[in-house]
Design a protein around this motif. Sequence first.
Motif: not given
Length: 292
Positions: A172-201
Amino acid sequence: MQASEVYGEAMRQLNEMLQDRESSSIEAYFIVSEVLQKNKSFILTYPEYEVSDDLYQKIRDIVTERLTGRPLAHILGKREFWSMELKVNEHTLIPRPDTETLVEQALVCVDRLQVSSTLRILDLGTGTGAVALALKSELKERAMIDAVDYSEEALKVAAYNSEKLNLPINLINSDWYDNIKARHQYHIIVSNPPYIAGNDPHLTKGDVRFEPKTALVAPMQGLYDLLNIVRGAEKYLANGGFLLLEHGYNQGGEVRNLMRDANFTQVETVKDLGYNDRVTLGCLKYKESVKS
């Protein structure tokens, strides 16, 4: 030249760049075995194996390109993850062993859930599809997996890997949840999102220099996307469902606080193989049962 000499030469050159004999040894073996189409045990067992001039030149060309700093995964166009060979390119993160901790913990949560019906899993920011495909390889028909990414180019890579491995997932092409229907349907949500600070060496070193910054860097010292995923999860998780997030080695405490503030319980952080905080997870129990 003999295989042992070719390997030795490759390792010496790589060691100058990597400054780590173990890493250079691993990469040298990988390059030589890839070009010769011989596994690493063959090279160790038959060091006298003669390498043709053409194959020797191909090995040298790969080593030369690696010495420019370009990731080996990009040079070869693939990377192993969870015993799967995945296509990678400049539009995706390179799957790393640390992320296997996310897969392992998701499977632990599957056992804790004890769902008798089809498991519904959402992978946010799927990239190559690594996490979603690893879970599908383990759960097979027990799970229906939706894999989301903002990048259409990344989704093309994930689609290729899904088809090649014969592991069907819904892309699914989506910006996180934007194109996902909010139906309380998922048993598990997993994510490896961006988490590095912009000034990290670390952004100026190693393979990350060649990976898409949009998949690496987040505002708020790397916490912005983690925060949005946690806050949005309530609309998509089934009652008693789990959210699992990969994050930086020094973000465990902050992500636990984000989850607790969002009414998650059983919140814990799990370390990776390097004994660094890597995955934080929590269970979302509603005060009143929510119908799907």
